[in-house]
Design a protein around this motif. Structure first.
Motif, PDB file in Angstrom:
ATOM      1  N   TYR A  63     -18.640  21.811  14.815  1.00 29.89           N
ATOM      2  CA  TYR A  63     -17.899  21.889  13.549  1.00 29.89           C
ATOM      3  C   TYR A  63     -16.581  21.152  13.777  1.00 29.89           C
ATOM      4  CZ  TYR A  63     -21.342  25.542  12.967  1.00 29.89           C
ATOM      5  OH  TYR A  63     -22.524  26.219  12.918  1.00 29.89           O
ATOM      6  N   THR A  64     -16.367  20.087  13.028  1.00 27.84           N
ATOM      7  CA  THR A  64     -15.227  19.199  13.285  1.00 27.84           C
ATOM      8  C   THR A  64     -14.310  19.118  12.070  1.00 27.84           C
ATOM      9  OG1 THR A  64     -16.501  17.843  14.835  1.00 27.84           O
ATOM     10  CG2 THR A  64     -14.534  16.842  13.873  1.00 27.84           C
ATOM     11  N   LEU A  65     -13.023  19.358  12.306  1.00 28.93           N
ATOM     12  CA  LEU A  65     -12.001  19.140  11.296  1.00 28.93           C
ATOM     13  C   LEU A  65     -11.357  17.793  11.597  1.00 28.93           C
ATOM     14  CD1 LEU A  65      -9.389  21.488   9.813  1.00 28.93           C
ATOM     15  CD2 LEU A  65      -8.593  19.400  10.913  1.00 28.93           C
ATOM     16  N   LEU A  66     -11.357  16.910  10.601  1.00 26.09           N
ATOM     17  CA  LEU A  66     -10.763  15.581  10.758  1.00 26.09           C
ATOM     18  C   LEU A  66      -9.684  15.373   9.704  1.00 26.09           C
ATOM     19  CD1 LEU A  66     -10.652  12.709  11.953  1.00 26.09           C
ATOM     20  CD2 LEU A  66     -12.489  12.083  10.364  1.00 26.09           C
ATOM     21  N   TRP A  67      -8.447  15.128  10.161  1.00 24.41           N
ATOM     22  CA  TRP A  67      -7.364  14.730   9.269  1.00 24.41           C
ATOM     23  C   TRP A  67      -7.033  13.274   9.549  1.00 24.41           C
ATOM     24  CZ3 TRP A  67      -2.592  12.595  10.279  1.00 24.41           C
ATOM     25  CH2 TRP A  67      -1.748  12.452   9.162  1.00 24.41           C
ATOM     26  N   LYS A  68      -6.959  12.468   8.484  1.00 22.77           N
ATOM     27  CA  LYS A  68      -6.632  11.049   8.636  1.00 22.77           C
ATOM     28  C   LYS A  68      -5.520  10.676   7.660  1.00 22.77           C
ATOM     29  CE  LYS A  68     -10.056   8.137   9.228  1.00 22.77           C
ATOM     30  NZ  LYS A  68     -11.310   7.376   9.024  1.00 22.77           N
ATOM     31  N   GLY A  69      -4.563   9.952   8.165  1.00 22.20           N
ATOM     32  CA  GLY A  69      -3.469   9.474   7.329  1.00 22.20           C
ATOM     33  C   GLY A  69      -3.384   7.963   7.374  1.00 22.20           C
ATOM     34  N   ASP A  70      -3.306   7.320   6.198  1.00 22.48           N
ATOM     35  CA  ASP A  70      -3.136   5.870   6.094  1.00 22.48           C
ATOM     36  C   ASP A  70      -1.703   5.582   5.661  1.00 22.48           C
ATOM     37  OD1 ASP A  70      -5.820   5.639   6.653  1.00 22.48           O
ATOM     38  OD2 ASP A  70      -6.406   5.535   4.547  1.00 22.48           O
ATOM     39  N   TYR A  71      -1.126   4.524   6.226  1.00 26.48           N
ATOM     40  CA  TYR A  71       0.270   4.201   5.959  1.00 26.48           C
ATOM     41  C   TYR A  71       0.394   2.747   5.509  1.00 26.48           C
ATOM     42  CZ  TYR A  71       1.207   8.673   8.081  1.00 26.48           C
ATOM     43  OH  TYR A  71       1.227  10.015   8.330  1.00 26.48           O
ATOM     44  N   PRO A  72       1.476   2.404   4.787  1.00 25.74           N
ATOM     45  CA  PRO A  72       1.629   1.028   4.303  1.00 25.74           C
ATOM     46  C   PRO A  72       1.493   0.009   5.433  1.00 25.74           C
ATOM     47  CG  PRO A  72       3.286   2.433   3.301  1.00 25.74           C
ATOM     48  CD  PRO A  72       2.601   3.266   4.344  1.00 25.74           C
ATOM     49  N   THR A  73       0.800  -1.087   5.126  1.00 23.47           N
ATOM     50  CA  THR A  73       0.609  -2.146   6.110  1.00 23.47           C
ATOM     51  C   THR A  73       1.728  -3.176   5.986  1.00 23.47           C
ATOM     52  OG1 THR A  73      -0.741  -3.431   4.584  1.00 23.47           O
ATOM     53  CG2 THR A  73      -1.876  -1.898   6.035  1.00 23.47           C
TER      54      THR A  73
ATOM     55  N   GLY B  32       0.809  -1.209   0.000  1.00 18.01           N
ATOM     56  CA  GLY B  32       0.000   0.000   0.000  1.00 18.01           C
ATOM     57  C   GLY B  32       0.841   1.257   0.000  1.00 18.01           C
ATOM     58  N   ASN B  33       0.169   2.400  -0.141  1.00 16.57           N
ATOM     59  CA  ASN B  33       0.828   3.693  -0.215  1.00 16.57           C
ATOM     60  C   ASN B  33       0.433   4.583   0.955  1.00 16.57           C
ATOM     61  OD1 ASN B  33       1.981   3.093  -2.807  1.00 16.57           O
ATOM     62  ND2 ASN B  33      -0.057   3.473  -3.701  1.00 16.57           N
ATOM     63  N   THR B  34       1.240   5.585   1.217  1.00 11.20           N
ATOM     64  CA  THR B  34       0.890   6.602   2.203  1.00 11.20           C
ATOM     65  C   THR B  34      -0.079   7.592   1.570  1.00 11.20           C
ATOM     66  OG1 THR B  34       3.045   6.413   3.289  1.00 11.20           O
ATOM     67  CG2 THR B  34       1.787   8.425   3.678  1.00 11.20           C
ATOM     68  N   LYS B  35      -1.181   7.838   2.231  1.00 16.54           N
ATOM     69  CA  LYS B  35      -2.154   8.803   1.713  1.00 16.54           C
ATOM     70  C   LYS B  35      -2.908   9.416   2.880  1.00 16.54           C
ATOM     71  CE  LYS B  35      -5.328   4.949   0.790  1.00 16.54           C
ATOM     72  NZ  LYS B  35      -6.126   4.253  -0.233  1.00 16.54           N
ATOM     73  N   SER B  36      -3.433  10.611   2.677  1.00 11.95           N
ATOM     74  CA  SER B  36      -4.163  11.295   3.742  1.00 11.95           C
ATOM     75  C   SER B  36      -5.224  12.196   3.143  1.00 11.95           C
ATOM     76  CB  SER B  36      -3.204  12.132   4.605  1.00 11.95           C
ATOM     77  OG  SER B  36      -2.640  13.182   3.853  1.00 11.95           O
ATOM     78  N   TYR B  37      -6.161  12.624   3.981  1.00 12.22           N
ATOM     79  CA  TYR B  37      -7.176  13.582   3.547  1.00 12.22           C
ATOM     80  C   TYR B  37      -7.663  14.380   4.751  1.00 12.22           C
ATOM     81  CZ  TYR B  37     -10.665  10.306   5.397  1.00 12.22           C
ATOM     82  OH  TYR B  37     -11.388   9.486   6.223  1.00 12.22           O
ATOM     83  N   THR B  38      -8.238  15.530   4.471  1.00 11.29           N
ATOM     84  CA  THR B  38      -8.808  16.401   5.498  1.00 11.29           C
ATOM     85  C   THR B  38     -10.239  16.732   5.109  1.00 11.29           C
ATOM     86  OG1 THR B  38      -6.632  17.405   5.869  1.00 11.29           O
ATOM     87  CG2 THR B  38      -8.542  18.583   6.745  1.00 11.29           C
ATOM     88  N   LYS B  39     -11.147  16.713   6.077  1.00  7.99           N
ATOM     89  CA  LYS B  39     -12.522  17.121   5.806  1.00  7.99           C
ATOM     90  C   LYS B  39     -13.092  17.838   7.019  1.00  7.99           C
ATOM     91  CE  LYS B  39     -14.626  12.665   7.095  1.00  7.99           C
ATOM     92  NZ  LYS B  39     -15.523  11.576   6.637  1.00  7.99           N
ATOM     93  N   ILE B  40     -14.121  18.657   6.761  1.00  6.07           N
ATOM     94  CA  ILE B  40     -14.820  19.375   7.823  1.00  6.07           C
ATOM     95  C   ILE B  40     -16.262  18.894   7.846  1.00  6.07           C
ATOM     96  CG2 ILE B  40     -15.606  21.628   8.641  1.00  6.07           C
ATOM     97  CD1 ILE B  40     -13.128  22.833   7.332  1.00  6.07           C
ATOM     98  N   GLU B  41     -16.732  18.477   9.017  1.00  8.70           N
ATOM     99  CA  GLU B  41     -18.082  17.946   9.185  1.00  8.70           C
ATOM    100  C   GLU B  41     -18.837  18.784  10.210  1.00  8.70           C
ATOM    101  OE1 GLU B  41     -19.448  15.553   7.538  1.00  8.70           O
ATOM    102  OE2 GLU B  41     -17.831  14.339   6.681  1.00  8.70           O
ATOM    103  N   LYS B  42     -20.146  18.890  10.004  1.00  7.74           N
ATOM    104  CA  LYS B  42     -20.992  19.639  10.930  1.00  7.74           C
ATOM    105  C   LYS B  42     -21.910  18.675  11.678  1.00  7.74           C
ATOM    106  CE  LYS B  42     -24.534  23.277  11.060  1.00  7.74           C
ATOM    107  NZ  LYS B  42     -25.361  24.205  10.246  1.00  7.74           N
TER     108      LYS B  42
END
Length: 549
Positions: free
Chosen positions: A120-130, A65-75
């Motif tokens: 109002y929530t900011l969530l950053w998640k990063g996935d890393y190689p397994t 797998g690859n390193t990848k991440s994303y950020t989102k804002i949820e209400k």
């Protein structure tokens, strides 16, 4: 595939990352702990959901797998939605004994919103190689314990030391969650918040200047600003502990003085940048779960029949977990306006449910002989320790029992009905020394439209008097001459006809409704009035009825 949460050194909670081509015959995904020594190849028993301290295979670790991440804002994320985002469910409790359910629910509650909150929530998640186990063969230890056939004794010996599966994949991830939350004292206050303020709060989480928020706040009435509380919660998994501990926090403000909270939001980019920088060091990437695979999938000598699962015990644990969750939600919501005994009861419930859950898990692990009686005890516990019915404002909403002592507080001016010695009558002019009335009437509970006597001791009570302070006033009466008062649910909160604690009610005697005079020289006086109180503008007719300890 079942997924179970990871518990980090800060949050004791988990998240799931994107699935990376797991084989269809994989089995459980087991929660990791920061201090766990579990590794690829470790033995696992699927019947008792336990990783064993042995390795019956040899293997070569590989990264996928690859390193990848994303950020989102949820209400307005709900508690259940956050548990879903963080991959925490009833199966967590049912499968792994060391899962800290209380910590998980506490964090999920701190970032979720109820009906009296706006979040109002900011969530950053990063996935890393397994890490994946490859080149799998039996170890010398595993060869010694192979059954050599399919006889029951040989298979039991193999299960004791090697289980029926092994850890074949280690999943790694990191995340940060930051929540800015408005907390309201009423639904009316919540409805008054402008769309402009809502948009500006969401924008500031996305990096916009706080000037827009302050401009919108300036348009709000000052008294309302003070009633609206503001909180900021920042939590994370993974990263350098030195910088993480500086970021993880909870802060309280109100809308009239929001700078302390807004400053934390302004600092979010720096916190997140520090987290990402520290994650360049492999040792700060958190292991959040281990996945298992049956030996029989790839090794022909392994017993092919799966171990029988303890389904009834797992089902009992699920029931206990759900009731435990409900009690912890009550504890988190109950911040005021409720009897002290409410929190005491919730603490008793939590302690009892945690105890029965731990014994159920131990029974699975040890194949105890008392499973049936323990399941019956668990069924009783989820009834006996059912969470009280408490609204998000912290108010106890249990049915009010007849013979209880109650207070009555005017919705119009937030003052309690109390006895005024000077005028020998009752009024709602103060929050001090509320009168505590005994409910005297028929039946076990106070039901909607009940006719009751409201007595303060034996020598006085609430009644239409007609003499004190002029006509139509409420005043002094002597037992047994009190007149019956009809108690009517003002907001349709009655459950099966009962009036619940801390409900808003109308008080009616004969054809007249009690009302609080709103202003002028008569402000706070109580009068009997013949106008229809169901008109929404008539808060002067509403009273909150609350049980006194």
């Amino acid at each position: 595939m079942k997924t179970l949460g990871y518990f980090s050194f800060i949050l004791l909670i988990s998240t799931s990352c994107s699935d990376i081509s797991s084989p269809s015959n994989s089995k459980d995904t087991i929660s990791a702990l920061l201090n766990d020594t579990h590794k690829l190849g470790d033995a696992y028993r699927s019947d008792i959901k336990k990783i064993l301290p042995n390795s019956c295979i040899t293997q070569t670790p590989a990264l996928r797998g690859n390193t990848k991440s994303y950020t989102k804002i949820e209400k307005n994320l709900s508690m259940d939605k956050i548990l879903e985002e963080l991959n925490i469910s009833s199966e967590v409790s049912a499968k792994v004994q060391y899962v800290d359910i209380k910590a998980s629910l506490k964090v999920a509650r701190s970032h979720s919103a109820n009906e009296l909150e706006e979040s109002y929530t900011l969530l950053w998640k990063g996935d890393y190689p397994t890490q994946i186990a490859e080149g799998i063969t039996w170890s010398e230890f595993g060869k010694r314990h192979l059954p050599g056939g399919q006889d029951a004794a040989g298979k039991e010996n193999f299960a004791q030391f090697c289980g029926d599966e092994f850890v074949y994949r280690v999943n790694r991830a990191a995340w940060m969650m930051a929540t800015l939350k408005l907390q309201f004292s009423s639904l009316e206050d919540k409805a008054s918040v402008s769309a402009g303020l809502q948009a500006s709060l969401s924008n500031v989480l996305g990096g916009e200047p706080v000037a827009g928020v302050k401009n919108e706040i300036s348009k709000i009435d000052e008294s309302l600003q003070k009633r609206i509380k503001v909180s900021v919660e920042i939590s994370q998994m993974g990263g350098d502990p030195a910088s993480s501990l500086a970021a993880a926090k909870g802060i309280q403000c109100d809308l009239s003085t929001p700078d302390k909270c807004l400053n934390e939001i302004v600092n979010l980019p720096a916190y997140l940048a520090d987290l990402k920088e520290s994650l360049k060091n492999e040792k700060y990437i958190s292991v959040y779960s281990f996945e298992t695979m049956p030996y029989a999938t790839i090794l022909e000598e392994a017993p092919s029949e799966p171990l029988p699962a303890a389904d009834s015990l797992n089902a009992a644990i699920n029931k206990v977990w759900l009731q435990l969750k409900n009690n912890i939600v009550v504890k988190q919501n109950a911040s005021g306006g409720h009897p002290a005994s409410l929190l005491d009861q919730v603490e008793v419930n939590i302690k009892a449910l945690v105890d029965i859950r731990d014994r159920l898990v131990s029974c699975i692990e040890k194949a105890c002989a008392s499973a049936d009686s323990l399941i019956a005890e668990a069924d009783g516990a989820v009834i006996t320790h059912k969470a009280p019915d408490v609204k998000p404002d912290g108010m106890d909403r249990q049915c009010i029992s007849m013979q209880s002592r109650v207070t009555l507080k005017s919705v119009e001016n937030d003052n309690y009905i109390s006895y005024n010695e000077n005028y020998e009558s009752y009024s709602a002019e103060s929050r001090l020394n509320p009168s505590k009335f005994s409910l005297i009437g028929d039946g076990v509970t106070l039901t909607n439209n009940s006719q009751v006597l409201l007595h303060e001791g034996l020598d006085r009570g609430l009644s239409y008097y007609g003499g004190a302070r002029g006509g139509y006033s409420w005043g002094l009466t002597y037992y047994p001459q009190a007149e019956k008062v009809q108690i009517i649910d003002a907001n349709s909160h009655s459950d099966g006809g009962c009036i619940k604690n801390n409900s808003e009610v109308f008080l009616k005697i004969g054809d007249y409704y009690v009302r609080t005079w709103q202003s002028g020289d008569w402000k706070g006086y109580l009068f009997a009035w013949d106008s229809d109180p169901r008109n929404p503008s008539y808060d002067s007719h509403k009273f909150v009825i609350s049980v006194v300890d």
